[in-house]
Design a protein around this motif. Structure first.
Motif, PDB file in Angstrom:
ATOM      1  N   TYR A 165       6.241  65.770  37.224  1.00 28.74           N
ATOM      2  CA  TYR A 165       7.082  64.817  36.497  1.00 28.74           C
ATOM      3  C   TYR A 165       7.738  65.529  35.316  1.00 28.74           C
ATOM      4  N   GLN A 166       8.976  65.165  35.037  1.00 31.80           N
ATOM      5  CA  GLN A 166       9.688  65.676  33.873  1.00 31.80           C
ATOM      6  C   GLN A 166      10.214  64.496  33.064  1.00 31.80           C
ATOM      7  N   TYR A 167       9.751  64.391  31.823  1.00 30.41           N
ATOM      8  CA  TYR A 167      10.180  63.340  30.900  1.00 30.41           C
ATOM      9  C   TYR A 167      11.247  63.927  29.984  1.00 30.41           C
ATOM     10  N   ARG A 209      15.205  63.034  27.577  1.00 35.08           N
ATOM     11  CA  ARG A 209      16.221  62.143  27.022  1.00 35.08           C
ATOM     12  C   ARG A 209      17.573  62.833  27.100  1.00 35.08           C
ATOM     13  N   GLU A 244      14.052  57.119  27.526  1.00 35.18           N
ATOM     14  CA  GLU A 244      13.323  58.269  28.059  1.00 35.18           C
ATOM     15  C   GLU A 244      13.301  58.160  29.580  1.00 35.18           C
ATOM     16  N   TYR A 245      13.849  59.158  30.235  1.00 33.13           N
ATOM     17  CA  TYR A 245      13.848  59.218  31.688  1.00 33.13           C
ATOM     18  C   TYR A 245      12.587  59.918  32.176  1.00 33.13           C
ATOM     19  N   CYS A 246      12.223  59.651  33.409  1.00 33.64           N
ATOM     20  CA  CYS A 246      11.130  60.390  34.043  1.00 33.64           C
ATOM     21  C   CYS A 246      11.549  60.712  35.465  1.00 33.64           C
ATOM     22  N   LYS A 282      10.637  62.001  38.891  1.00 38.99           N
ATOM     23  CA  LYS A 282       9.397  62.136  39.645  1.00 38.99           C
ATOM     24  C   LYS A 282       9.637  62.964  40.901  1.00 38.99           C
ATOM     25  N   GLU A 287       0.147  69.897  30.986  1.00 35.63           N
ATOM     26  CA  GLU A 287       1.509  69.482  30.648  1.00 35.63           C
ATOM     27  C   GLU A 287       2.021  70.299  29.479  1.00 35.63           C
ATOM     28  N   ALA A 311      12.451  68.931  27.583  1.00 39.11           N
ATOM     29  CA  ALA A 311      11.729  68.056  28.508  1.00 39.11           C
ATOM     30  C   ALA A 311      10.222  68.283  28.377  1.00 39.11           C
ATOM     31  N   ARG A 312       9.468  67.250  28.728  1.00 40.89           N
ATOM     32  CA  ARG A 312       8.008  67.376  28.814  1.00 40.89           C
ATOM     33  C   ARG A 312       7.639  67.401  30.281  1.00 40.89           C
ATOM     34  N   ASP A 357      16.509  58.073  37.795  1.00 45.11           N
ATOM     35  CA  ASP A 357      16.206  59.117  36.827  1.00 45.11           C
ATOM     36  C   ASP A 357      16.684  60.492  37.274  1.00 45.11           C
TER      37      ASP A 357
END
Length: 440
Positions: free
Chosen positions: A86-88, A90, A97-99, A101, A170, A178-179, A250
């Motif tokens: 997953y990448q979180y 903006r 905040e997008y994610c 998947k 993570e 991105a996270r 996303d």
């Protein structure tokens, strides 16, 4: 259609997991020289495997890989799995905040003509050869390419979300803000379900055309070498890919603007506008920062910035579109960027043909809008053409038409990172434990 397999992933050892932010790296084709030099200072950073340097870069990568494996820097998981990623992130100007998947696994590397994995851009032979040489020497994949499958029912997402309840590790924040979070699915029944879902679908390659073609070249060479002993099960038939659902909201594609470093044969702004006028309606604007909003959602519309006080919105005159006579499909001809490349680069500037344009050093591809304005103001470029983003629907239409887009048409954001997960395609992986369970 697409055949996927779980992998026994290679990852940084448990003692290094807390340092994962310092170990990951950008993809080889997006890392800047400044970023690259900073990353090389860390002797354990994954860039030493993905973008090796030296007189024999591939040999250096192999030596480093063997050293890391023996020292336990990298360790292989005992069970095969599908790795959830997953990448979180903006986007500028948005509070959301997008994610994004997706999941990483091996996919059978099929030739383009088989229409299982579809491309949307051409590649440069030198870059393909570089990736193929690295793969041939190391038999190790240090960054996943990005593929898209379409599933309107979102059948796999509940399994992805469940796996994310127990992440492996993570990042706090990668180089693009991105996270990134990694988890794994090792339930055999769930993995076989993933295989069934993908077996009914084709995959569009979003990012990583050079790495994918490197895998194809290596697979072809190995197959020729084994001759009649070929079974199709060999590990080198497969390629590490990050798969995301094209139906997801996303999935973001950002625009890539065109910065013209040179205007061959054109003396000044007035002459450029005069040459554009037969093809485009031209509207003078006051504020260059209004350009993205003024062209948003308008087909064949572009912002044009020529310096202080020279701000324009231009839009193709519909009646001239029929002049676009490139030997390609209607799906490509209808793209904004095909219009820009044909009517501006070819008709106005005289850079004839898509191949000549790909090789022309007078154009730079810039994603940062303010950078475009700054470089024109500094005299580093003579003109900036501001573009809209390409939509996912346009990407799919072009791929299904069998054609490719103009160079640098898409920028899927965020990019996957290198070093989060590695995979081996060495011979010993062919008959690794549990491999038979998941064979088609």
């Amino acid at each position: 259609m697409a055949e996927i397999q779980p992998i026994r992933g290679w990852r940084y050892g448990a003692g290094l997991s807390a340092q994962i932010d310092r170990l990951v790296s950008p993809l080889f084709d997006v890392v800047s020289p400044r970023q690259r030099e900073a990353l090389y200072q860390n002797p354990l950073n994954s860039i030493h495997l993905s973008v090796p340097r030296g007189d024999d870069p591939a040999g250096q990568a192999l030596a480093r890989l063997r050293e890391w494996q023996q020292a336990g820097v990298l360790r292989q998981d005992e069970l095969p799995g599908i790795y959830v990623y997953y990448q979180y992130f903006r986007l500028p100007g948005s509070p959301r905040e997008y994610c994004r998947k997706g999941f990483m696994c091996h996919i059978r590397a099929t030739d383009w003509a088989e229409n299982v994995v579809l491309r949307h851009e051409n590649t440069l032979p030198a870059a393909v050869n570089d990736r193929a040489e690295l793969l041939a020497r190391t038999e190790f994949e240090s960054s996943a390419t990005h593929g898209l499958y379409r599933d309107e029912d979102f059948d796999l997402e509940p399994y992805l979300d469940e796996a994310m309840r127990s992440p492996l590790y993570e990042t706090e924040e990668d180089y693009q803000g991105a996270r990134d979070v990694l988890a794994v699915i090792q339930d055999a029944d769930v993995i076989r379900h993933f295989q069934r879902v993908l077996a009914a679908r084709e995959v569009i390659l979003a990012d990583g055309h050079h790495r994918y073609e490197g895998s194809l070249a290596y697979r072809q060479a190995r197959r020729a070498a084994v001759g009649d002993a070929y079974t199709g099960h060999e590990a080198w038939n497969f390629h590490l890919m990050y798969l995301t659902n094209a139906a997801a909201d996303d999935l973001r594609i950002l625009p890539t603007h065109r910065l013209l470093l040179d205007l061959p044969g054109i003396a000044d702004a007035a002459e450029l506008l005069a040459r554009l006028e037969p093809y485009f309606t031209i509207i003078t604007l006051d504020d260059p920062y209004d350009l993205p909003e003024r062209i948003a959602g308008k087909p064949w519309a572009f912002g044009l910035y020529l310096g202080e006080g020279e701000v324009y919105k231009i839009r193709l005159r519909p009646e001239v579109h029929a002049q676009l006579d490139w030997p390609t499909t209607e799906e490509v001809k209808n793209l904004d960027l095909a219009v820009l490349h044909f009517f501006v680069l070819e008709k106005v500037l005289g850079i004839v043909g898509s191949e000549a344009q790909r090789q022309w050093p007078g154009v730079a591809y810039v994603r940062n809008f303010p950078e475009c304005l700054t470089r024109v103001n500094k005299g580093e470029a003579r003109a900036a053409f501001i573009t809209n983003e390409v939509s996912m629907a346009e990407v799919e239409r072009v791929c299904h038409s069998g054609a490719v887009m103009p160079a640098k048409s898409t920028f899927f954001f965020p990019k996957t990172i290198g070093g989060f997960l590695f995979s081996s395609i060495a011979d010993e992986e062919t008959n690794a434990p549990f491999t038979d369970v998941f064979r088609a």
